[in-house]
Scaffold this motif. Structure first.
Motif, PDB file in Angstrom:
ATOM      1  N   LYS A 177      37.118  32.444  55.148  1.00  0.00           N
ATOM      2  CA  LYS A 177      38.086  33.496  54.791  1.00  0.00           C
ATOM      3  C   LYS A 177      39.123  33.607  55.907  1.00  0.00           C
ATOM      4  O   LYS A 177      38.764  33.815  57.071  1.00  0.00           O
ATOM      5  CB  LYS A 177      37.352  34.819  54.614  1.00  0.00           C
ATOM      6  N   SER A 221      41.209  30.945  46.702  1.00  0.00           N
ATOM      7  CA  SER A 221      41.425  32.385  46.869  1.00  0.00           C
ATOM      8  C   SER A 221      41.590  33.152  45.565  1.00  0.00           C
ATOM      9  O   SER A 221      41.516  34.378  45.573  1.00  0.00           O
ATOM     10  CB  SER A 221      42.604  32.639  47.806  1.00  0.00           C
ATOM     11  N   THR A 222      41.742  32.463  44.448  1.00  0.00           N
ATOM     12  CA  THR A 222      41.840  33.201  43.182  1.00  0.00           C
ATOM     13  C   THR A 222      40.459  33.392  42.535  1.00  0.00           C
ATOM     14  O   THR A 222      40.336  34.065  41.515  1.00  0.00           O
ATOM     15  CB  THR A 222      42.735  32.450  42.173  1.00  0.00           C
ATOM     16  N   GLU A 251      38.659  36.109  47.875  1.00  0.00           N
ATOM     17  CA  GLU A 251      40.040  36.375  48.293  1.00  0.00           C
ATOM     18  C   GLU A 251      40.279  35.771  49.675  1.00  0.00           C
ATOM     19  O   GLU A 251      39.441  35.882  50.562  1.00  0.00           O
ATOM     20  CB  GLU A 251      40.319  37.882  48.375  1.00  0.00           C
ATOM     21  N   ASN A 252      41.428  35.133  49.805  1.00  0.00           N
ATOM     22  CA  ASN A 252      41.837  34.505  51.073  1.00  0.00           C
ATOM     23  C   ASN A 252      40.884  33.418  51.575  1.00  0.00           C
ATOM     24  O   ASN A 252      40.802  33.161  52.770  1.00  0.00           O
ATOM     25  CB  ASN A 252      42.041  35.561  52.166  1.00  0.00           C
TER      26      ASN A 252
END
Ligand SMILES: Cc1ncc(COP(=O)(O)O)c(C=O)c1O
Length: 347
Positions: free
Chosen positions: A294, A316-317, A322-323
């Motif tokens: 991350k 990230s999607t 996330e990220n």
């Protein structure tokens, strides 16, 4: 629960008669002149069709494992095994598969191609199976649950007790995709095959064995499932070059061990080095040959690495990612260059 595989199979598949190849009919007989398969008679080393039953290769694969050839199916990559399982068990427009996002993308593609709905039960925030929700949402339409363990892209292996529970409580085929198992210290589910008639374990030569280019995937399962997959596969799904190369690769066990050990050692180094970077928020432990990481800003980091000529996978999607970027463990020099660029990157 007592599981009857025939009750899960599509009706049109139960009694399908497989195509009988010319090679099947000549097998075991003393034949010197082959005029049965419309092959070209002049020897090019590849003028004959490959063995449709892949006998020699299967013997090589089960050698030193407590597994019978009757429990082994071979596909053109494990992607073919995924596709055939969906087509064998899921009636188009009616049945469903279940997956646990974030996970490998081909399960969904195979289901959609066959017009089967995909039931998605996200992993928990600590990337484990949400067993209660999975059981709540299973019903007689859900024919296959694809479990990816070690999971792509999160890298972790799921709890044995959770998978055991699903194997006994779900009236469905439970596929454990072990594409990355060779990088893990945890035991393979192939050892539990005889306990569960509904268990299918997938492995591949594409990752630890280093021959993604030949396309060879294994499906280990109960005899009935293997028999069904064999009866619906294309007769010559594994070409001669693949079968011969795979036998040679499997003979070269020392080289395989060395590469796997190096990749595992590099993974641990990368885990530590990534964790020291100011642009990194979290590094997830991995049993595979990649690390999910991350970042402060995954998209910007992805673009930055791309400018440096390094491509990683942007995840990230995906739910709970996330990220996150998924970084494959490269050679020691690849990994060094990656870390060198990330050390001077601040966002
Ligand atoms: C979890 C998982 N299963 C299966 C595959 C495909 O394997 P194969 O090359 O044997 O088709 C991949 C490839 O990335 C994967 O990540």
């Amino acid at each position: 629960m007592i599981i009857n595989i025939d009750n899960l199979l599509r009706d049109n598949i139960k009694n399908i008669v497989p195509y009988s190849t010319a090679r099947d009919e000549s097998k075991g007989k003393k034949v010197e002149i082959f005029l049965d398969a419309n092959e070209n008679p002049y020897n090019t080393a590849l003028n004959r069709y490959p063995d449709p039953k892949q006998q020699k290769l299967k013997e090589k694969i089960v050698h030193n494992q407590q597994i019978s050839i009757k429990n082994l199916f071979l596909g053109n990559g494990s992607d073919e095994v995924i596709d055939l399982l969906v087509r064998a068990f899921c009636t188009p427009g009616k049945d469903k598969i279940m997956i646990h996002p974030p996970t490998y993308g081909m399960y969904q593609v195979a289901a959609q191609t066959n017009d089967n709905e995909v039931v998605k039960i996200n992993l928990t925030p600590d990337f484990q199976l949400d067993v209660e929700e999975i059981l709540k949402q299973s019903n007689d339409k859900v024919k296959i649950f694809f479990i990816c363990s070690p999971n792509n892209p999160t890298g972790n292996t799921f709890k044995v007790t959770d998978i055991e529970r699903l194997l006994t409580k779900m009236n469905a085929i439970i596929v454990v995709d072990e594409a990355y198992v060779n990088f893990s210290e945890k035991p393979s589910w192939t050892k539990r095959l005889l306990e569960f008639p509904n268990l299918v374990v997938m492995q591949t030569l594409s990752k630890a064995w280093g021959v993604a280019g030949i396309r060879l995937g294994m499906g280990y399962a109960s005899e009935r499932i293997v028999q069904v997959l064999n009866s619906i596969k294309l007769p010559y799904n594994l070409n001669t070059l693949t079968q011969e190369t795979a036998i040679n690769v499997l003979d070269n066990i020392e080289e395989y061990r060395q590469k796997v050990e190096t990749i595992k050692a590099e993974r641990e180094k990368l885990f530590v080095e990534l964790g020291k970077l100011p642009v990194v928020q979290k590094v997830y432990p991995s049993d595979a040959n990649y690390i999910l990481c991350k970042f402060n800003d995954a998209n910007a980091t992805y673009d930055y690495l791309m400018q440096k000529g390094i491509i990683v996978r942007n995840r990230s999607t995906q739910p709970n990612c996330e990220n996150c970027l998924r970084i494959t463990v490269g050679t020691p020099s690849d990994n060094e260059i990656l870390i060198k660029h990330l050390r001077v990157y601040f966002i």
